[in-house]
Motif scaffolding. Structure first.
Motif, short mmCIF file in Angstrom:
data_model
loop_
_atom_site.label_atom_id
_atom_site.label_comp_id
_atom_site.label_asym_id
_atom_site.label_seq_id
_atom_site.Cartn_x
_atom_site.Cartn_y
_atom_site.Cartn_z
N PHE A 203 0.90 -1.26 -0.08
CA PHE A 203 0.15 0.37 -0.36
C PHE A 203 0.77 1.17 -0.02
CE2 PHE A 203 -3.03 3.23 1.65
CZ PHE A 203 -4.24 3.04 1.16
N PRO A 204 1.41 1.62 -1.30
CA PRO A 204 2.21 3.15 -0.84
C PRO A 204 1.59 4.24 -0.84
CG PRO A 204 1.71 2.03 -3.43
CD PRO A 204 1.38 1.30 -2.81
N PRO A 205 2.35 5.23 -0.11
CA PRO A 205 1.59 6.06 -0.52
C PRO A 205 0.69 7.45 -0.86
CG PRO A 205 3.62 6.70 -0.14
CD PRO A 205 3.52 5.07 -0.43
N TYR A 206 1.42 7.01 -2.36
CA TYR A 206 0.68 7.41 -3.64
C TYR A 206 -0.82 7.34 -3.83
CZ TYR A 206 2.44 3.53 -6.29
OH TYR A 206 1.81 2.15 -6.70
N SER A 207 -0.70 5.94 -3.76
CA SER A 207 -2.18 5.74 -4.20
C SER A 207 -3.68 6.26 -3.50
CB SER A 207 -2.46 3.51 -3.70
OG SER A 207 -2.39 3.85 -1.43
N PRO B 41 7.00 8.44 3.96
CA PRO B 41 8.02 8.22 4.03
C PRO B 41 8.00 6.20 4.07
CG PRO B 41 8.50 9.58 5.58
CD PRO B 41 7.48 9.36 4.92
N MET B 42 8.25 5.56 3.63
CA MET B 42 8.02 4.57 2.87
C MET B 42 9.26 3.15 3.92
SD MET B 42 7.69 3.91 -0.95
CE MET B 42 6.59 2.24 -0.73
N ARG B 43 8.88 3.35 5.32
CA ARG B 43 9.80 2.53 5.89
C ARG B 43 9.32 1.08 5.85
NH1 ARG B 43 9.97 7.73 8.33
NH2 ARG B 43 11.41 9.00 8.32
N GLY B 44 9.48 -0.02 5.37
CA GLY B 44 8.95 -1.22 5.60
C GLY B 44 7.84 -1.65 5.60
N THR B 45 6.87 -2.77 5.95
CA THR B 45 5.60 -3.33 5.35
C THR B 45 5.55 -2.96 6.76
OG1 THR B 45 6.86 -5.34 4.03
CG2 THR B 45 4.65 -5.19 5.06
N VAL C 123 1.74 -11.25 -5.72
CA VAL C 123 2.10 -9.22 -4.89
C VAL C 123 1.25 -8.51 -5.52
CG1 VAL C 123 3.36 -7.37 -5.54
CG2 VAL C 123 4.30 -9.92 -5.41
N SER C 124 0.37 -8.28 -4.37
CA SER C 124 -1.25 -6.91 -5.07
C SER C 124 -0.01 -5.56 -4.37
CB SER C 124 -1.66 -7.53 -4.00
OG SER C 124 -2.73 -6.07 -4.41
N ASP C 125 0.16 -4.97 -5.72
CA ASP C 125 0.42 -3.46 -5.22
C ASP C 125 -1.07 -2.36 -5.80
OD1 ASP C 125 3.40 -3.85 -4.78
OD2 ASP C 125 3.40 -4.46 -6.58
#
Length: 699
Positions: free
Chosen positions: A377-381, A387-391, A423-425
């Protein structure tokens, strides 16, 4: 030291709750079931924090020492939390968090630590009940208790607190958190059970949890501390009503906007406008203005829903427009783009060999996980920059739900000997992105040629209750989730449910309401499945040309050493010669993987030669390798030959072997005996007139 104990008897199981012996500087409880014991300690700060959220943290640790095991790896100690531990944290957190007062800001921590594990009684549900008991004993103003209970159905019978072995034999496994008069949370996995069967299990769990509720209340009476006197923050109702009245018409107009971001921007702009209109008073009381507008938004949305009008203009059972694209990208072994309204996911499937399996060092020993499902679940969604700091724990939880929905429908490893990674992005999100992972995951598996038992879809549902009016919502938006009284995610096939997740905020949820909600979910699921099957009707017959080909063969266990060779020399030689990745299991199953099917056949032929055993009575095509006075040696498999005695050449007397055979001649022979030393006796004359279809050609 005064030790206080209470016992809850559930069927033939006894759960002991004990306090006053260990971790006495915290509000601690030890729960014991069988030889499994879990310590839960609850602590809270002396003063509240100045924070815009409730600072509650929940931790769960399953120590290897509890089961008499030393951890693997170099450091030989537990590291970061495992996925199972994180999922247990979520199971513990979800039912207790809503029961704190709205303005509660004391730093509160719940830590569950497994002290003893008998490998049969699972500690996760004990941790859930222990967290409730610890909070009951603590000074925290908390509206419990709740009880965690696991229910499994084995051979048609519902069992409370099943053992690990019973869970393995079950077709329905659910974890439920219950208060005295309500189901609070549900997490379930099943093998395509009906809605009625699922509700039966939920009602059974609710009934069986009552002794745990009563045991906690008795423990609280005997050992509980004085509760913190909680006074709800004073609200200037006159100011709040004035703000709501000033903003009502404009809020109604803002909520008419269909797009999520456009709607949120309009509400944000309205807040700025109201603050400006109120002048200095508005600036000084900005937070109160925001709270009043939030209350107004909730009132309007809920009132509209009860009247039959949802955000975006849909009816209660309407599902957003679907867009599905199969195999949008060439190189992934399977891929799908799944979009429902403003929620979108790109889901891929990758096929690997057994060597790609996830090897886990667990409290039960090493296991190989051949099905992986990862949710991102990336922030751009959601149009954010952070920040992206792991799962995150949320990503792990959503991935586990999708994994549970699909796992029971996969073929077994003998029929399909691949490691599978989905993998679900999430690329866009406005509600139910985990269900997009289920739908997209199913589609990508079918695109990859994985022969799943049946297609599976998922749908997120909600419920609004205003007085006597109850409205069930299909395919909820993020805002509807936030403003509703219940949200649940239901996954399954056309036949039945495979996974269920519920979080319930209201009391008095009856069987009739559950039946209505699950039936509406079933109809929504069938609608989505119909759209999915219109794009891809069944799994592809062939896997991607970019995926490794994997084939299995069986050899006798005592022949494994012949394939491996001294120091692995033989198996390395086969790999170097053919390029095939070979994996040998202790049960004699050999898997061969390569993108080149001809290479697999060459490797298989070599292994068959190394492990070949002639079968008495079987006919073989052979070639004469050597002639001696008393007969001929015939090769029936590369490296394997047997003797045809001169008396077995013809149905008449033969004086010279060379009168019948010459070196290099092809000959059909029958195995008549294999002695204890492995020497093979063959007959040519007993093979006369044999049907060619009965003759094996292994050369």
């Amino acid at each position: 030291m005064e030790v206080i104990r209470e016992v809850a008897k559930i069927g033939d199981r006894e759960i002991t709750l004990e306090t006053g012996k260990i971790a006495k500087q915290a509000n601690s409880v030890i729960l014991t079931l069988g030889d499994t014991a879990v310590l839960v300690a609850v602590t809270m700060s002396r003063e509240p924090k100045d924070l815009p959220f409730m600072p509650l943290t929940v931790e769960f640790r399953e120590a290897n020492a509890a089961a008499g095991k030393i951890p693997g790896g170099y450091f030989k100690r537990e590291g970061r939390p495992t996925e199972k531990e994180i999922l247990t944290c979520r199971l513990t957190d979800r039912p207790i968090r809503p029961l704190f007062p709205k303005g509660y800001r004391y730093d509160t921590q719940v830590i569950a630590h497994v002290l003893s594990h008998d490998l049969q009684n699972e500690p996760d549900v004990l941790a859930m009940t222990g967290a409730s008991a610890g909070l009951m004993l603590s000074p925290a103003p908390w509206a419990g208790p709740v009880a965690g209970i696991r229910v499994a159905r084995v051979d048609g019978e519902l069992i409370a607190f099943p053992t690990f072995d019973e869970i393995g034999r079950s077709d329905l496994n659910l974890i439920v958190s219950c208060s005295r008069d309500a189901i609070v949370m549900v997490e379930a996995g099943a093998e395509q059970v009906s809605e009625a069967e699922m509700i039966d299990a939920l009602m059974f769990a609710k009934e069986q949890s009552l002794p745990l509720i009563e045991a906690q209340e008795r423990l609280r009476e005997r050992a509980g501390k004085t509760k913190l006197e909680w006074v709800e923050p004073e609200v200037d109702t006159a100011f709040r009503d004035a703000v709501m009245g000033k903003a009502r018409e404009r809020m109604v107009a803002a909520l008419e906007i269909f797009g999520k971001h456009e709607r949120h921007e309009a509400i944000s702009a309205l807040k700025g406008t109201i603050i400006a209109e109120l002048g200095e008073d508005g600036i000084a009381r900005r937070d109160e203005v925001g709270a009043a507008l939030g209350k107004l938004e909730k009132q309007i949305v809920r009132k509209n829903i009860v009247a039959g009008k949802r955000l975006g203009g849909r009816g209660p059972a309407d599902i957003r427009d679907l867009f599905i694209e199969i195999h949008p990208f060439e190189r992934p072994h399977g891929s799908a783009l799944f979009q429902r309204g403003e929620t979108q996911a790109i889901v891929t499937t990758t096929l690997g060999t057994e060597r790609d399996a996830q090897r886990l060092d667990t409290i039960r020993g090493d296991i190989n996980n051949t099905f992986l499902l990862h949710y991102n679940f990336p922030p751009y969604s959601v149009g954010e920059a952070r920040p992206m700091r792991g799962t995150s724990r949320r990503e792990i939880g959503h991935g586990a739900l999708a994994h549970r929905a699909i796992e029971t429908l996969l073929p077994d490893s003998e029929a399909f000997p691949y490691t599978i990674r989905v993998v679900s992005d999430t690329t866009e999100s406005n509600g139910s992105s985990s269900m997009a992972a289920v739908c997209g995951g199913c589609l990508s598996l079918m695109d990859a040629g994985v022969p799943i038992e049946a297609p599976v879809a998922g749908i997120a549902m909600g419920l609004i209750q205003e007085g006597e009016d109850i409205v069930v919502l299909s395919d909820i938006l993020g805002d509807e989730d936030h403003l509703g009284d219940m949200d649940f995610k239901c996954c399954g096939t056309a036949k039945g449910i495979t996974a269920l997740q519920m979080d319930i905020k209201i009391h008095g949820l009856t069987r009739e309401i559950l039946e209505r909600a699950l039936e509406q979910a079933r109809l929504g699921r069938l609608h989505i499945l119909e759209a999915m099957l219109a794009k891809i009707e069944k799994p592809r017959e062939e896997i991607s040309r970019y995926a490794p080909r994997v084939e299995s063969m069986w050899v006798k266990i005592d022949k494994i050493r012949s394939i491996i060779g001294p120091g692995g020399k033989v198996i390395r030689g086969i790999t170097e010669q053919t390029g095939v990745v070979i994996n040998i299991n202790d049960d004699g199953r050999v898997t061969l993987a390569s993108a080149d099917i001809d290479a697999i056949e060459r490797a298989k032929a070599i292994i068959e030669g190394l492990t070949f055993e002639a079968e008495p009575g079987q006919f073989y095509n052979g070639v004469v390798k050597r002639i001696v006075d008393f007969g001929a040696f015939v090769e029936i498999m590369p490296g394997t030959d047997g003797l045809v005695h001169i008396s077995e050449l013809e149905n008449r007397r033969v004086d010279q072997v060379t009168d019948v055979l010459s070196e290099g001649d092809d000959v059909v022979v029958k195995v008549i005996n294999v002695d204890d030393t492995g020497r093979i006796r063959l007959s040519r004359k007993q093979a006369f007139g044999v049907d060619p279809d009965e003759v094996l050609n292994l050369r």
